[in-house]
Design an enzyme around this catalytic site. Structure first.
Site, PDB file in Angstrom:
ATOM      1  N   GLY A   1       0.813  -1.214   0.000  1.00  0.00           N
ATOM      2  CA  GLY A   1       0.000   0.000   0.000  1.00  0.00           C
ATOM      3  C   GLY A   1       0.848   1.266   0.000  1.00  0.00           C
ATOM      4  O   GLY A   1       0.502   2.253  -0.654  1.00  0.00           O
TER       5      GLY A   1
ATOM      6  N   ASN B   1      -7.065   3.882   9.909  1.00  0.00           N
ATOM      7  CA  ASN B   1      -6.422   2.700  10.489  1.00  0.00           C
ATOM      8  C   ASN B   1      -6.344   2.730  12.005  1.00  0.00           C
ATOM      9  O   ASN B   1      -6.140   1.703  12.631  1.00  0.00           O
ATOM     10  CB  ASN B   1      -5.018   2.510   9.901  1.00  0.00           C
TER      11      ASN B   1
ATOM     12  N   GLN C   1      -7.399  -0.217   4.481  1.00  0.00           N
ATOM     13  CA  GLN C   1      -8.123  -0.873   5.582  1.00  0.00           C
ATOM     14  C   GLN C   1      -9.492  -1.398   5.152  1.00  0.00           C
ATOM     15  O   GLN C   1     -10.143  -2.084   5.925  1.00  0.00           O
ATOM     16  CB  GLN C   1      -8.292   0.091   6.763  1.00  0.00           C
TER      17      GLN C   1
ATOM     18  N   SER D   1      -3.815  -3.743  -0.011  1.00  0.00           N
ATOM     19  CA  SER D   1      -2.599  -4.368   0.524  1.00  0.00           C
ATOM     20  C   SER D   1      -2.966  -5.748   1.063  1.00  0.00           C
ATOM     21  O   SER D   1      -3.738  -5.864   2.018  1.00  0.00           O
ATOM     22  CB  SER D   1      -2.020  -3.493   1.636  1.00  0.00           C
TER      23      SER D   1
ATOM     24  N   THR E   1      10.408  -7.491 -11.861  1.00  0.00           N
ATOM     25  CA  THR E   1       9.816  -8.823 -12.057  1.00  0.00           C
ATOM     26  C   THR E   1       8.730  -9.053 -11.010  1.00  0.00           C
ATOM     27  O   THR E   1       8.924  -8.789  -9.819  1.00  0.00           O
ATOM     28  CB  THR E   1      10.914  -9.902 -11.961  1.00  0.00           C
TER      29      THR E   1
ATOM     30  N   CYS F   1       8.159   3.795  21.110  1.00  0.00           N
ATOM     31  CA  CYS F   1       9.434   4.458  20.834  1.00  0.00           C
ATOM     32  C   CYS F   1      10.571   3.503  21.175  1.00  0.00           C
ATOM     33  O   CYS F   1      10.360   2.410  21.684  1.00  0.00           O
ATOM     34  CB  CYS F   1       9.545   5.772  21.584  1.00  0.00           C
TER      35      CYS F   1
HETATM   36  N1  PLP Z   1      -2.579   2.886   4.494  1.00  0.00           N
HETATM   37  C1  PLP Z   1      -3.200   2.459   5.602  1.00  0.00           C
HETATM   38  C2  PLP Z   1      -4.511   3.062   5.984  1.00  0.00           C
HETATM   39  C3  PLP Z   1      -2.622   1.455   6.380  1.00  0.00           C
HETATM   40  O1  PLP Z   1      -3.255   1.032   7.489  1.00  0.00           O
HETATM   41  C4  PLP Z   1      -1.386   0.908   5.983  1.00  0.00           C
HETATM   42  C5  PLP Z   1      -0.719  -0.112   6.822  1.00  0.00           C
HETATM   43  O2  PLP Z   1      -0.780  -0.082   8.019  1.00  0.00           O
HETATM   44  C6  PLP Z   1      -0.802   1.379   4.799  1.00  0.00           C
HETATM   45  C7  PLP Z   1      -1.420   2.361   4.079  1.00  0.00           C
HETATM   46  C8  PLP Z   1       0.482   0.809   4.306  1.00  0.00           C
HETATM   47  O3  PLP Z   1       0.280  -0.449   3.732  1.00  0.00           O
HETATM   48  P1  PLP Z   1       1.501  -1.464   3.517  1.00  0.00           P
HETATM   49  O4  PLP Z   1       1.799  -2.053   4.856  1.00  0.00           O
HETATM   50  O5  PLP Z   1       0.997  -2.449   2.532  1.00  0.00           O
HETATM   51  O6  PLP Z   1       2.627  -0.641   2.981  1.00  0.00           O
END
Ligand code: PLP
Length: 390
Positions: free
Chosen positions: A82, A164, A192, A212, A250, A340
């Protein structure tokens, strides 16, 4: 008191409630990947039989994904994740499509926010972080005002579907209609929600969405981007002609096959899975409210909240400071802000942008179809004990 479930050896099983971070791969997906592992090793760009077999695997997967989101085959491109898709869309909109203004929200995923920051620094793009309602959703009037003010410019609106951290959910159709009215491009980070919602990209006024695989019980390291035909988006990576020149490198054949199996399984029983998850969400929320009346919740109102994610604010106090750590010791995996380097829990950056001040500790519980009511009852009891026992 609900006993923690045990495995065949009588060992206590952990309770995983962090499915918004990632999901385990379903056994059916793994088996499907194993089935093609020994056969589909040819380079999909080769013209010999081994290459053609790998090409077939990829094109079959594209059909499954396109069908799942109601898109045409030429609008689906496989990527590594993603994050890559979000980078690709925003960077190409600026570099190749002449976008000079981006309207987004302060609670987007870092792969959106940091890319916006990059294009502001690199290309002088004006990035506006739109104000949020108490639910974490963008104020639609503020969005319309910003679109109207910038109607003489090329604008990209980038707003996620399901957040998220708190699970609030934008109405993609409503946002998309506004974008169409003012001639703006619309990108939605749907990481999500793909695999959990029905999409019909042919009808939805959205130009770019993102999936993703590891968020919907598929393998990690593979994703896809939907690019509405005719938008003219250009690639992020150069050096090969894969994915019809849109994504050089690839292809991850096994991963793409696994992603397609996972999205197919998601499609097959989407309603019943989401009914179960909604039931878990409602029951856990009610039982937390009942046993700990001082806690509050983040997220959207009914209809604008994904039941996958329950974000809970626990009141300040020494017992809540290390709550995630104590839950982990109790065998329960949930999440809050980022950890952290010292291992201490730091508050989520998302919450500080909501127009409501929350003190104390926020914990995100995220559910899956394999989560059981018994597990959540146990979690509620553990929380009560951790917070109130003398
Ligand atoms: N966008 C959202 C809302 C997500 O929750 C996440 C992953 O936590 C991502 C993008 C990034 O996805 P990826 O882990 O496939 O890079």
């Amino acid at each position: 008191m609900a006993a923690l479930p045990t495995d065949q050896l009588g060992m206590k099983k952990r309770i995983y409630l962090d499915y918004a971070a990632t999901t385990p791969m379903l056994p059916q997906v793994w088996h499907a990947m194993q089935d093609i592992h020994d056969k589909a090793y040819g380079n999909p760009s080769s013209i010999h039989a081994e290459g053609r077999l790998s090409r077939t695997v990829i094109e079959e997967a594209r059909k499954v994904v396109a069908h799942h989101i109601g898109a045409s085959l030429g609008e689906v491109f496989f990527t590594s994740c993603g994050t890559e898709c979000n980078n690709m869309i925003i960077r190409s909109c600026v570099r190749d499509l002449g976008v000079r203004t981006i309207l987004t929200s302060p609670i987007e995923h870092p792969s959106v926010l940091e890319t916006c920051h990059y294009v502001r620094e690199q290309y002088g793009v004006e990035v506006t972080l739109l104000p949020l309602t108490a639910f974490g959703l963008v104020d639609m009037q503020a969005l319309e005002d910003a679109l109207s003010r910038n109607s003489d410019k090329k604008v990209l609106v980038s707003l996620m579907h399901v957040n998220n951290e708190i699970g609030c959910m934008h109405d993609l159709n409503a946002v998309g209609q506004l974008c169409r009215t003012y001639g703006a491009l619309f990108h939605s980070d749907t990481v999500q929600s793909v695999g959990f919602h029905h999409f019909n990209m042919e009808a939805l006024p959205v130009d770019f969405i993102v999936g993703s695989s590891h968020k919907f019980y598929g393998p990690k390291g593979v994703g896809f981007v939907f690019i509405k035909s005719g938008t003219g988006l250009r690639p992020l990576l150069f050096g090969g002609s894969q994915e019809r020149n849109m994504r050089s490198g690839t292809e991850n054949i096994l991963g793409i096959h696994g992603l397609a199996q996972a999205i197919q399984l998601a499609d097959d029983n989407l309603e019943s899975r989401m009914d179960h998850v909604s039931h878990l969400f409602t029951t856990m929320k009610a039982s937390l409210q009942h046993t700990m009346p001082e806690i509050t919740f983040n997220g959207g109102p009914e209809g604008a909240q994904s039941p996958k994610i329950l974000s809970v604010n626990f009141p300040p106090g020494p017992r809540t400071d290390m709550l995630l750590l104590h839950l982990d010791i109790e065998g329960i995996s949930a999440s809050g802000g980022s950890a952290c380097s010292s291992g201490a829990e730091t508050p989520s950056p998302v919450l500080k942008y909501l127009p409501i001040v929350r003190e104390g500790r926020t914990v995100r519980f995220s559910f899956a179809s394999m989560t059981t009511g018994e597990e959540l009852l146990h979690v509620t009891e553990v929380l009560h004990r951790l917070l109130y026992s003398t």
